[in-house]
Design an enzyme around this catalytic site. Structure first.
Site, PDB file in Angstrom:
ATOM      1  N   GLN A  78      -0.828   5.199  10.347  1.00 34.53           N
ATOM      2  CA  GLN A  78      -0.547   5.118   8.979  1.00 34.53           C
ATOM      3  C   GLN A  78      -0.969   6.210   8.188  1.00 34.53           C
ATOM      4  O   GLN A  78      -2.235   6.306   7.742  1.00 34.53           O
ATOM      5  CB  GLN A  78      -0.836   3.926   8.334  1.00 34.53           C
ATOM      6  N   PHE A  79      -0.246   7.357   8.066  1.00 36.58           N
ATOM      7  CA  PHE A  79      -1.040   8.557   7.599  1.00 36.58           C
ATOM      8  C   PHE A  79      -1.364   8.380   6.289  1.00 36.58           C
ATOM      9  O   PHE A  79      -2.256   8.934   5.466  1.00 36.58           O
ATOM     10  CB  PHE A  79       0.040   9.709   7.795  1.00 36.58           C
ATOM     11  N   THR A  80      -0.452   7.396   5.381  1.00 42.32           N
ATOM     12  CA  THR A  80      -0.873   7.174   4.034  1.00 42.32           C
ATOM     13  C   THR A  80      -2.261   6.695   3.574  1.00 42.32           C
ATOM     14  O   THR A  80      -2.633   6.942   2.590  1.00 42.32           O
ATOM     15  CB  THR A  80       0.192   6.118   3.450  1.00 42.32           C
TER      16      THR A  80
END
Length: 146
Positions: A78-80
């Site tokens: 989850q790069f966010t």
């Protein structure tokens, strides 16, 4: 590296309606590689996750780790988690590792988890995923390894 842990009684990840990873009781691990992260940070983060005492003992105290309770790990990229909202209302993701670096570190994290923990499931790096979970507690823990 950053992670958000959610203690779950069950969790699964689906892509286009097909389940790609599922666990019963354990931890949903949302993980993000940031610029400058390396394998040693991934391994330190994993070690912390495996030892973190956030499951209840017989007295109801958070005194057991996911290893102590033989829980599963559902690891989802989850790069966010690297979002920077200090400059306005639209998040910037410049702190996230570039995709190829993020994939390499995610794959390393998953491989290390599978080498040390008996039940590891994953999402698919970079995919549009739907994460379904029943948060147990609720218990949600943010972690960051520098």
């Amino acid at each position: 590296m950053k992670a958000v842990l959610q203690r779950v009684s069950e969790a699964r990840v689906a892509i286009a309606g097909d389940t790609v990873g599922t666990i019963d009781a354990g931890l949903l691990v949302l993980v993000c590689a940031e610029r400058g992260d390396d394998e040693s940070r991934a391994e330190k983060l994993l070690a912390k996750i495996l030892r973190l005492r956030i499951f209840s003992d017989e007295a109801g105290k958070m005194n057991r780790s996911v290893q102590d309770v033989a829980g599963g790990l559902l690891i989802v990229s989850q790069f966010t988690l690297a979002a920077d909202v200090s400059g306005g209302n639209r998040p910037s993701f410049t702190l996230a590792a570039p995709p190829e670096e993020g994939r390499r570190l995610y794959d390393h994290f998953v491989a290390a988890a599978r080498a040390t923990h008996p039940l590891v499931q994953t999402g698919v790096f970079g995919a549009d995923m739907q994460v379904h979970l029943v948060n147990d507690g609720p218990v949600t823990i943010p972690l960051q390894i520098q």
